[in-house]
Each structure stands twice: as C-alpha cells, then as structure tokens.
Design an enzyme around this catalytic site. Structure first.
Site, PDB file in Angstrom:
ATOM      1  N   LYS A  20       7.692   9.854  27.228  1.00 37.52           N
ATOM      2  CA  LYS A  20       8.984   8.661  26.969  1.00 37.52           C
ATOM      3  C   LYS A  20      10.231   9.521  27.423  1.00 37.52           C
ATOM      4  O   LYS A  20      11.153   8.830  28.385  1.00 37.52           O
ATOM      5  CB  LYS A  20       8.933   8.182  25.588  1.00 37.52           C
TER       6      LYS A  20
ATOM      7  N   GLU B 148       5.386  20.597  26.637  1.00 39.09           N
ATOM      8  CA  GLU B 148       3.962  20.575  27.044  1.00 39.09           C
ATOM      9  C   GLU B 148       3.720  19.850  28.286  1.00 39.09           C
ATOM     10  O   GLU B 148       2.876  20.220  29.060  1.00 39.09           O
ATOM     11  CB  GLU B 148       3.226  20.126  25.884  1.00 39.09           C
TER      12      GLU B 148
ATOM     13  N   GLY C  68       7.461   6.372  20.507  1.00 40.57           N
ATOM     14  CA  GLY C  68       6.450   7.042  21.140  1.00 40.57           C
ATOM     15  C   GLY C  68       4.928   6.565  20.506  1.00 40.57           C
ATOM     16  O   GLY C  68       4.052   6.411  21.327  1.00 40.57           O
ATOM     17  N   ARG C  69       4.750   6.754  19.317  1.00 37.59           N
ATOM     18  CA  ARG C  69       3.437   6.295  18.683  1.00 37.59           C
ATOM     19  C   ARG C  69       3.216   4.771  18.612  1.00 37.59           C
ATOM     20  O   ARG C  69       2.289   4.391  18.226  1.00 37.59           O
ATOM     21  CB  ARG C  69       3.367   6.911  17.138  1.00 37.59           C
TER      22      ARG C  69
ATOM     23  N   GLU D  42       3.783  10.441  10.996  1.00 37.52           N
ATOM     24  CA  GLU D  42       4.868  10.826  11.693  1.00 37.52           C
ATOM     25  C   GLU D  42       5.928   9.752  11.110  1.00 37.52           C
ATOM     26  O   GLU D  42       7.265   9.970  11.418  1.00 37.52           O
ATOM     27  CB  GLU D  42       4.621  10.766  13.340  1.00 37.52           C
TER      28      GLU D  42
ATOM     29  N   HIS E 116     -22.727  14.179   7.212  1.00 39.18           N
ATOM     30  CA  HIS E 116     -23.389  15.573   6.884  1.00 39.18           C
ATOM     31  C   HIS E 116     -22.469  16.615   6.998  1.00 39.18           C
ATOM     32  O   HIS E 116     -22.877  17.837   7.307  1.00 39.18           O
ATOM     33  CB  HIS E 116     -24.473  15.735   8.176  1.00 39.18           C
TER      34      HIS E 116
ATOM     35  N   LYS F  37      10.038  22.811  17.252  1.00 37.64           N
ATOM     36  CA  LYS F  37      10.448  22.978  18.720  1.00 37.64           C
ATOM     37  C   LYS F  37      11.378  23.674  19.011  1.00 37.64           C
ATOM     38  O   LYS F  37      11.290  24.798  19.819  1.00 37.64           O
ATOM     39  CB  LYS F  37      10.826  21.698  19.089  1.00 37.64           C
TER      40      LYS F  37
HETATM   41  O1  F6P Z   1       7.590  15.803  19.016  1.00 41.52           O
HETATM   42  C1  F6P Z   1       7.242  14.318  18.507  1.00 41.52           C
HETATM   43  C2  F6P Z   1       7.150  13.431  19.797  1.00 41.52           C
HETATM   44  O2  F6P Z   1       8.652  13.222  19.864  1.00 41.52           O
HETATM   45  C3  F6P Z   1       6.392  12.225  19.432  1.00 41.52           C
HETATM   46  O3  F6P Z   1       7.361  11.279  18.589  1.00 41.52           O
HETATM   47  C4  F6P Z   1       6.218  11.542  20.772  1.00 41.52           C
HETATM   48  O4  F6P Z   1       5.313  10.567  20.596  1.00 41.52           O
HETATM   49  C5  F6P Z   1       5.698  12.839  21.530  1.00 41.52           C
HETATM   50  O5  F6P Z   1       6.685  13.762  20.860  1.00 41.52           O
HETATM   51  C6  F6P Z   1       5.716  12.770  22.894  1.00 41.52           C
HETATM   52  O6  F6P Z   1       7.107  12.728  23.332  1.00 41.52           O
HETATM   53  P1  F6P Z   1       7.424  12.109  24.826  1.00 41.52           P
HETATM   54  O7  F6P Z   1       6.452  10.774  25.175  1.00 41.52           O
HETATM   55  O8  F6P Z   1       8.990  11.869  25.129  1.00 41.52           O
HETATM   56  O9  F6P Z   1       6.762  13.147  25.900  1.00 41.52           O
END
Ligand code: F6P
Length: 537
Positions: A198, A204, A256-257, A342, A373, A502
């Site tokens: 987003k 990452e 995002g979620r 979240e 199990h 972060k």
């Molecule tokens: O760090 C949490 C978050 O902001 C989530 O809410 C989001 O889904 C995820 O990181 C990834 O964010 P992006 O889509 O901006 O890479």
C-alpha cells in the site's frame, strides 16, 4: 451504555455454572440460537447465551450505535478519525452503478476501471499474450507483507481447486530464507513479480523486491519488464522502475488488512481468473447486503460479534481458537490474526480515554483434524476455557474422496459435542471399572479421564468452499470486527501499535553493523547485540 455492560455481567454471574447442555431442554434451541445467510449456517447454540443474554447483547449493539456507524462506514464518512480517512473496502466490491461518495466524488467508477485493467492484464498473462523473456509466464511471485500478503495468500490456498492460471507464490518475511526458498527452482525468464505494498515503503517488501530484481537480472536483460506493482503510491512505483501500465492503484481509504478485494488481490486473480475473482467479490457483496439489511437477531456479522463480546469481555475468556475443518483454510487463522488483532487490539477509546473493557481476544488456530492431535488436549482438559470457532463445508471438492470428507465432518461435530458434554467422574469411573480397575487405582486413573465439559463453541457451516462462499466468509469476519470495534468504542482502522518496533529496528541496524555505539540501550538489548556481533560461533 454502562448499564448494559453491567446487566450482562450480572446476568453472567448468575448463570456461569449452568451446563450449556441443560439449555437444550428447550427443544427448539438449536433453531433459535442459529442463523442463516442463504445456504450458510451459523450455530451458536452450544454457548451459554440464553434469551436474556441475547436480548442484552443486542441492546448493547443498539445503544453502541452499530446501525448508525454501519451507515457512516458504507456511506464514506471518515470513521478512521486518527488517520482522517474513510473506510471503504466495501466499495471495492460494490456493483457498478452504486454511488459511494468520498469528498464529494463517486469512487465506484474508478474502482471498476481498475478492476477491468486488472482483468485485462490477468488474462494477457494467463493466455500467454504477456510473456517473460523466456516465454509464457509459468510462475508469479507476490512480494508483500501483512495485508498485502495474508489475504491473497490465504485465498489462493483456499481456492486451489479453481486454479487454472500460472503457479502463484508468496514472499513476505524479511528473512532471506523466504525469498531464497521460493525462487529456488523457478525460472526467472518465465516469472512475473508483483510488488504489493500500500505504502511502497515497507522495509520487508522493498528489500525482498530488490532481491527478486537481482535474481531476475542474472538471467533477464530487462527485469523491470517482468515486474508489476500494486500500491497507493504511484510516484514510488515509478521510481522503482515499474511501467505505469503494470501498476494498479488504490486509495488510502482501503486499509491494508481489508484490501484483498482490489488490486492487492491481483495474484489471486491470476490464479483463479477474473471470473473466479468476480465470484469472490460477489460473495463479499452478498454478505454486505445481509449485514446492511438483516435485523440484528438474524444478522450473521452482528451475531458473531456479540458471541465474541460475550465470551471475551463478559465471560473473561481471553483467547479464541479458529478451527477450520477445511485444510484449504489453513491460513485463515493467520489472516484473522491480522484482521482482528491489528484492528481491535487497542487500549484507547475513540476520544483518547482508556478503554473501560478489555480489547479484542487473542485469535489463534489450526485446521482440524491436525489440531486434534496437537493442542486439543488443553482445549478439552486445560484449566482455562478457550471458546472454539469451527468452520466446515458440507461437501468437499474431491467426489472420489467423499468418505474422507465424512470422517472430517464427523470429527468436527464430535469436537463441539465433546467440548459441551464433557465426561463426568462417574462416567470415567464406570469406563475404567469395566477395564478391570478397582479401589484407589480406579479412582486415580478415572480422574485423569474426566472432561469438565461446558466449553462453548460455534460452528459456521457452508455448502462448499467456492470463491463465492470464501467471499461471504471474509466479509463476514470483516464486519464482525467492525461491530466488535464499535461496541468496544475503539478505532478498528488504524494500527499505531506496529510503529514503535519498526522505529527501534531501524535504530538498531547501525549498531548491528558496528557503526554506532549501543551504550544508550538497556542491559538486555546490549547483551543480545553483543552476542550477535561477536565473532565467536
Ligand atoms: O506494519 C503493519 C502494516 O502497516 C499493515 O497494516 C499492513 O498490512 C502491512 O504493514 C503492509 O503494509 P504495506 O502494504 O504498506 O506494505
């Protein structure tokens, strides 16, 4: 509103030891404490919720303003008020012709234009019109994390029987092991990489995207030509070198979620095709319509939320197990962890005051029958009560394995029955006596075989895990989170709680590289840094 909470707590205090099983003296309980959404059945009769509890819970939802806030959300009001944003994932699945206004403009036409572009691109890839340097695309890697990964990854797995496109893989973790394991065995010349973020700043995702670009550059003259992007940040996707024709945008009013219904679902669309994706959207839309129109007593998202509030805030059960008896929903618990925790894992109410109740529960789980199990021992005989949420399909996708599906279903139904019914000391003693035990040994052995029972569970049953059904299920959970958030009085749509870690990770990097002193750090962090940076093995 305070007196509704108190009334619920008082009621619970009076009935908490009542056996759930005794509620079935009322012959129509299973019918009265269940609800349907078309062919889907939500059974909450195996809980201690009775008529009074149900009435009080519904009144709590009413006085909390669920109906008003629901209208505000669907109408485009800026209900995410710590970020000044509307919350409009529902608009991503709105039919053409419906108007959803944000800041005076209808956002639906642009959503459908983007969907059409996604569909055209997906079909170009699937039909071999868009190729890699080595020929038709065989594999797609979606690089994203959190909401840009969990939704489409969960759904891609869930809809495996509908895959008729390229193979789709997901890379999320900054641990280089993830990207390394995924690219191993893939041909860079026939691989498409989607960078899904987003913000297009998430460390990452951007790190993995660079790694994938290098991996591709070793074999492909113009790697950027085999990259697509999904983001709200067109300037950043351009700076990364991805051609605008392969960039699919969305607006900041999609959290995002909550974003898998739009461009973040591109990898899923590549796997199941635009028609399959449209069926998924139609399922979500169907649940939206039900959420908007059904009375609270029959409204699935409202009922799921009220059962959640009852178990967590009223009964004090701090976790909830999500147990899909559907192997293809194996990532649903992980997806729900982000969606629910979240969204509703917060201590502060909308106005900044401390939350007067606990926030949402810890959500966890694994598919049945695997969990049976592993951790079901604790669910049945541990000292803490874990409300369980079972999901199960009436039919599987493997007609020649129908006997296995029957086994699966019988296990699912058996677990909710066992949790409720339990096994008394007298029953356990009789069983062990039949095996020949007597005296103290009989008593000792029998005690280990007692099941306290009276453990609540719900079951969501559906005909078959189709794209439409999956859409219904995901929208159901989204709206459940909304209703719980409204009742708890918090903002379900920000996530400030992820920021501190972060920031500290960024600050630690130069210390790990030995470029900066760790003197400002606490003793534990200094010792761990020391361990990580000393040369001894
Ligand atoms: O760090 C949490 C978050 O902001 C989530 O809410 C989001 O889904 C995820 O990181 C990834 O964010 P992006 O889509 O901006 O890479």
């Amino acid at each position: 509103m305070g007196n509704k909470w108190q009334a619920l707590k008082d009621h619970h205090a009076g009935i908490q030891d009542r056996p759930i099983l005794s509620l079935f003296d009322q012959p129509d309980r299973a019918h009265r404490f269940s609800a349907r959404a078309a062919a889907m059945l939500f059974d909450y009769s195996k809980t201690n919720i009775d008529d009074t509890a149900k009435r009080l819970l519904i009144e709590l939802a009413e006085v909390s303003g669920v109906a008003e806030k629901r209208a505000a959300m669907f109408g485009g009001a800026k209900i995410n008020d710590t970020e000044g944003r509307a919350v409009l994932h529902t608009a991503l699945r709105a039919p053409e012709g419906v108007q959803v206004m944000v800041d005076g403009a209808d956002v639906v036409p642009a959503i459908h234009a983007t969907l059409a572009r996604m569909g055209a691109f997906a079909e170009d890839v699937r039909q071999g019109r868009f190729t890699g340097q080595g020929g038709a695309i065989t594999d797609v890697i979606n690089i994203g994390i959190g909401g840009s990964d969990l939704g489409p990854a969960m759904a891609t797995l869930a809809l495996a029987p509908y895959h008729d496109g390229p193979r789709v893989h997901y890379v999320s973790n900054v641990d280089g092991a993830h990207v390394a394991d995924v690219v191993k065995g893939l041909d860079p010349t026939t691989t498409l990489v989607i960078v899904a973020s987003k913000t297009f700043t998430t460390i990452e995702t951007m790190t993995n995207a660079e790694t994938a670009r290098k991996w591709m550059a070793a074999k492909v003259a113009n790697p950027a030509a085999q990259f697509a992007a999904v983001s709200t940040a067109a300037d950043k996707t351009a700076a990364f070198g991805i051609d605008a024709s392969r960039v699919f945008g969305f607006e900041d009013w999609v959290g995002g979620r909550y974003s898998m219904w739009g461009p973040i679902g591109l990898a899923l669309m590549l796997a199941v095709g635009p028609d399959g994706f449209e069926d998924f959207l139609a399922g979500g839309r169907d649940m939206d319509e039900r959420f908007l129109s059904e009375p609270f007593e029959e409204n699935l998202p409202v009922l799921l939320a009220l059962v959640g509030i009852w178990h967590n805030q009223i009964c004090g059960f701090t976790t909830r197990a999500v147990l899909p008896y559907d192997q293809r929903l194996s990532r649903l618990p992980a997806y729900l962890q982000q969606l629910e925790m979240e969204s509703n894992g917060k201590s502060v109410a909308m106005d900044g005051s401390a939350l007067p109740t606990h926030s949402g529960p810890v959500v966890w789980g694994e598919p049945g029958t695997n969990g049976q199990h592993a951790f079901y021992q604790l669910i049945h005989q541990g000292t803490r009560v874990v409300p369980c949420e079972f999901l199960v399909a009436k039919r599987g996708h493997e007609p020649d394995l129908a006997h296995q599906h029957l086994l699966l279903v019988s296990n699912c139904l058996a677990q909710s029955e066992a949790l409720m019914r339990g096994r008394s000391l007298a029953e356990a003693t009789a069983i062990m006596a039949k095996k020949g035990l007597t005296g103290d040994e009989l008593d000792r052995q029998a005690r280990h075989r007692v099941f306290p029972g009276n453990r609540p569970s719900t079951t969501l049953a559906y005909p078959k895990l189709t794209p439409f059904t999956l859409g219904q299920i995901i929208a159901l959970y989204e709206h459940r989170v909304f209703v719980e958030g409204v009742i708890l009085g918090l903002n379900s749509y920000d996530q400030w709680g992820v920021e501190l870690g972060k920031e500290l990770a960024l600050a630690l990097q130069p210390m790990l590289e030995g470029r900066q002193s760790a003197a400002s750090k606490d003793g534990s962090t200094r010792a761990l840094l020391d361990y990580m940076t000393t040369s001894a093995a």
